[in-house]
Design a protein around this motif. Structure first.
Motif, mmCIF file in Angstrom:
data_model
loop_
_atom_site.group_PDB
_atom_site.id
_atom_site.type_symbol
_atom_site.label_atom_id
_atom_site.label_comp_id
_atom_site.label_asym_id
_atom_site.label_seq_id
_atom_site.Cartn_x
_atom_site.Cartn_y
_atom_site.Cartn_z
ATOM 1 N N GLY A 194 18.928 53.276 33.253
ATOM 2 C CA GLY A 194 18.627 54.647 32.855
ATOM 3 C C GLY A 194 19.484 55.660 33.605
ATOM 4 O O GLY A 194 20.009 56.606 33.018
ATOM 5 N N THR A 195 19.633 55.449 34.918
ATOM 6 C CA THR A 195 20.454 56.361 35.736
ATOM 7 C C THR A 195 21.921 56.300 35.319
ATOM 8 O O THR A 195 22.574 57.330 35.144
ATOM 9 N N LEU A 196 22.447 55.076 35.178
ATOM 10 C CA LEU A 196 23.842 54.900 34.775
ATOM 11 C C LEU A 196 24.098 55.500 33.401
ATOM 12 O O LEU A 196 25.118 56.163 33.179
ATOM 13 N N ASN A 197 23.170 55.298 32.482
ATOM 14 C CA ASN A 197 23.303 55.828 31.135
ATOM 15 C C ASN A 197 23.388 57.352 31.167
ATOM 16 O O ASN A 197 24.188 57.961 30.445
ATOM 17 N N ALA A 198 22.563 57.965 32.018
ATOM 18 C CA ALA A 198 22.574 59.426 32.124
ATOM 19 C C ALA A 198 23.905 59.933 32.669
ATOM 20 O O ALA A 198 24.484 60.886 32.140
ATOM 21 N N ILE A 199 24.412 59.280 33.724
ATOM 22 C CA ILE A 199 25.702 59.687 34.304
ATOM 23 C C ILE A 199 26.814 59.546 33.275
ATOM 24 O O ILE A 199 27.663 60.440 33.112
ATOM 25 N N GLN A 200 26.810 58.433 32.570
ATOM 26 C CA GLN A 200 27.843 58.175 31.563
ATOM 27 C C GLN A 200 27.814 59.226 30.452
ATOM 28 O O GLN A 200 28.859 59.733 30.025
ATOM 29 N N VAL A 201 26.604 59.591 29.989
ATOM 30 C CA VAL A 201 26.514 60.550 28.889
ATOM 31 C C VAL A 201 26.848 61.966 29.359
ATOM 32 O O VAL A 201 27.393 62.764 28.600
ATOM 33 N N PHE A 202 26.554 62.301 30.617
ATOM 34 C CA PHE A 202 27.000 63.578 31.164
ATOM 35 C C PHE A 202 28.526 63.671 31.108
ATOM 36 O O PHE A 202 29.105 64.685 30.698
ATOM 37 N N CYS A 203 29.181 62.594 31.529
ATOM 38 C CA CYS A 203 30.653 62.562 31.484
ATOM 39 C C CYS A 203 31.155 62.616 30.040
ATOM 40 O O CYS A 203 32.175 63.264 29.749
ATOM 41 N N GLU A 204 30.434 61.958 29.145
ATOM 42 C CA GLU A 204 30.789 61.979 27.722
ATOM 43 C C GLU A 204 30.712 63.404 27.174
ATOM 44 O O GLU A 204 31.572 63.833 26.392
ATOM 45 N N ALA A 205 29.673 64.153 27.600
ATOM 46 C CA ALA A 205 29.524 65.542 27.152
ATOM 47 C C ALA A 205 30.714 66.384 27.586
ATOM 48 O O ALA A 205 31.220 67.216 26.818
ATOM 49 N N GLN A 245 32.761 70.892 21.195
ATOM 50 C CA GLN A 245 31.991 71.557 22.243
ATOM 51 C C GLN A 245 30.519 71.671 21.865
ATOM 52 O O GLN A 245 29.635 71.544 22.725
ATOM 53 N N ALA A 246 30.233 71.890 20.580
ATOM 54 C CA ALA A 246 28.836 71.911 20.132
ATOM 55 C C ALA A 246 28.232 70.514 20.233
ATOM 56 O O ALA A 246 27.094 70.334 20.680
ATOM 57 N N ARG A 247 29.018 69.500 19.830
ATOM 58 C CA ARG A 247 28.540 68.111 19.902
ATOM 59 C C ARG A 247 28.294 67.680 21.341
ATOM 60 O O ARG A 247 27.431 66.830 21.617
ATOM 61 N N ALA A 248 29.032 68.286 22.276
ATOM 62 C CA ALA A 248 28.844 67.965 23.692
ATOM 63 C C ALA A 248 27.428 68.286 24.152
ATOM 64 O O ALA A 248 26.872 67.597 25.021
ATOM 65 N N TRP A 249 26.819 69.311 23.575
ATOM 66 C CA TRP A 249 25.443 69.640 23.940
ATOM 67 C C TRP A 249 24.478 68.544 23.491
ATOM 68 O O TRP A 249 23.430 68.332 24.124
ATOM 69 N N GLY A 250 24.813 67.859 22.387
ATOM 70 C CA GLY A 250 24.010 66.713 21.978
ATOM 71 C C GLY A 250 24.049 65.618 23.028
ATOM 72 O O GLY A 250 23.020 65.041 23.404
#
Length: 396
Positions: free
Chosen positions: A257-268, A134-139
Motif C-alpha cells: 500500500g505504501t509503495l503503491n502510494a509513492i509510485q502513484v504520486f510520482c506518476e501524477a 495535468q488534469a489526469r494527474a489529479w486522478g
C-alpha cells in the motif's frame, strides 16, 4: 475535471489496488486460486468491452453531458454494500453467479466508465484549452492518497476499503450533481443548438465505419500485445508476487500500500511532465519509450527476488503509464476524426485491451499456477518486446 478525476480514482483505487489480494488472501479475503482469479478477470473484461462500446457510442452523442458519469458515480456510492453483502458471499457460495453479477456491476461502475471519465476530460481540455495530462494527474493524485490509506485499512479489515470506496463515490456523485461551471453550461447550450446539424454529431454509420480502418486495427494489435499483457501482469499477478516476498502477508500488504502510494504520486507528477516530453521528442517516440520501459519493468521482475529490488523496479510504473497512455490518446486525436474521440479511445484502446484480457487472463493464471510468477513474467516481457519492435514499424 481535475476534482472529478481525483474523486473517481479515489473511489476506485481504495479497493481496486487490493482487489487481487482480496481474492487470493486466506486471512483477509476469499483465498481463491490463480486460475479462479484469472476467470474473474476474464469475465470482467468480457462484460467491460461490451459496456465500453455502448458507453463510447453514447458519450459521443452526449458530447460533454454528465449522464454516464452520474450513473457511474451512483454505482461507486454503492460499492461498499455490494462487495460486503452481495459479491463476496456470491463468490463463496455460487461462484459462477458471483462472477456474472460482479462483472456487470464493476464494469458499469468502474472498468468501463474510467474510459469515459478520461475521454470527457480530454474533450474538455480541447474545448477549454488546458492540458489533459495535468488534469489526469489529479486522478493519479487521488489514487495515490487512497493507496497509502488502503494498505492499512486492508490489514485491519478489508471491508473498510469498500466502505471508503462508497464514501468517495458519494463525494463524486455530489460533485457531478451540484457543481457545474458556467463555461460548461455555455458549451452544453451551444452543443444543443448545433444538434440540428447532423454533420456536427457522429452517426452510428461513422462509428461502425471505424472498424473498417486498417490503421485502427494495426493500433489494436499493438495494444493487445502490450497494454493487455501489462495489465494482466500488474493487476492479476504483481500484488500477490510482491507480498509473497515478505515474511508475513500483513507486512507485505502494508508495504504494498505504501509503495503503491509513492509510485502513484510520482506518476501524477509525470502526467504533468509527459506533455512537455511529447512536444520535445514527438508522440511516436514518447510511446516507444513507454513500451521499452514496460518491457524492462516486467522482465526485471522475472529475475529480482528481494523486496528492495522489486520495490525499485515497481517505481518504473510511474514513468511507463504516463508515457504510454498520454501519447496513445494524442495519437488518436492526431490521426483520426476528433468528433469520434470517445468512440476511438474506447474501441482502439480500452476495448482492445479488454478483449486481450478476456482471452489471456485465464491462460496466464493457469501458467502462473504451473510455472510460478517469475517464469510467467519473463514470457510476458518477451511478448511485449516483440510488440515494441512491431510498433517501431507501424506507428506514424
Amino acid at each position: 475535471s481535475s476534482l472529478t478525476l481525483l474523486l473517481f480514482f479515489a473511489s476506485w483505487g481504495v479497493w481496486w489496488s487490493f482487489f487481487q489480494l482480496w481474492l487470493t488472501s486466506e486471512s483477509n479475503g476469499l483465498g481463491l486460486s490463480g486460475s479462479a482469479v484469472g476467470t474473474i478477470f476474464s469475465a470482467n473484461s468480457l462484460v467491460t468491452l461490451i459496456f465500453m462500446f455502448i458507453y463510447g457510442t453514447l458519450q459521443d452523442k452526449l458530447y460533454i453531458k454528465r449522464t454516464l458519469l452520474i450513473v457511474s458515480a451512483g454505482i461507486a456510492t454503492l460499492v461498499g454494500p455490494f462487495f460486503i453483502w452481495v459479491y463476496g458471499p456470491l463468490l463463496k457460495n455460487n461462484f459462477n453467479l458471483g462472477i456474472l453479477v460482479g462483472a456487470v456491476v464493476l464494469s458499469a461502475g468502474f472498468l468501463s466508465s474510467v474510459g469515459i471519465f478520461e475521454a470527457v476530460t480530454e474533450r474538455f481540455s480541447r474545448l477549454f484549452d488546458f492540458e489533459y495530462g495535468q488534469a489526469r494527474a489529479w486522478g493519479s493524485f487521488g489514487y495515490a492518497i487512497v493507496a497509502l490509506l488502503a494498505g492499512f485499512l486492508f490489514v485491519k479489515n478489508s471491508n473498510l476499503n469498500f466502505w471508503a470506496g462508497s464514501f468517495f463515490g458519494l463525494l463524486l456523485l455530489l460533485n457531478l450533481l451540484l457543481w457545474k461551471p458556467k463555461a460548461e453550461k455555455i458549451a452544453s447550450k451551444e452543443f444543443e443548438d448545433k444538434q440540428a446539424e447532423s454533420s456536427s454529431i457522429p452517426s452510428l454509420k461513422e462509428m461502425f465505419g471505424l472498424l473498417r480502418l486498417p490503421q485502427l486495427w494495426a493500433i489494436i494489435i499493438f495494444i493487445v500485445f502490450t497494454w493487455t499483457f501489462y495489465n494482466v501482469f500488474d493487476q492479476q499477478m504483481f500484488p500477490g508476487f510482491y507480498t509473497s516476498l515478505f515474511s508475513t502477508s500483513a507486512a507485505g500488504e502494508k508495504m504494498y500500500g505504501t509503495l503503491n502510494a509513492i509510485q502513484v504520486f510520482c506518476e501524477a507528477i509525470m502526467l504533468g511532465v509527459v506533455p512537455i516530453i511529447m512536444r520535445k521528442i514527438g508522440v511516436r517516440n514518447t510511446l516507444l519509450c513507454g513500451v521499452t520501459i514496460m518491457c524492462v519493468r516486467i522482465g526485471l521482475c522475472g529475475f529480482a527476488s528481494s523486496p528492495t529490488a522489486v520495490s525499485c523496479i515497481k517505481m518504473l510504473h510511474a514513468l511507463e503509464v504516463p508515457m504510454f497512455i498520454l501519447p496513445m490518446f494524442r495519437y488518436f486525436t492526431l490521426h483520426f476524426d476528433t468528433k469520434l474521440s470517445a468512440t476511438l479511445y474506447m474501441i482502439g484502446f480500452q476495448i482492445a485491451a479488454q478483449v486481450g484480457q478476456v482471452i489471456l487472463s485465464t491462460p496466464l493464471g493457469i501458467l502462473r499456477d504451473k510455472v510460478g510468477y517469475q517464469s510467467t513474467f519473463r514470457i510476458i516481457s518477451m511478448i511485449v518486446l516483440v510488440a515494441g519492435v512491431y510498433a517501431f514499424f507501424i506507428l506514424k
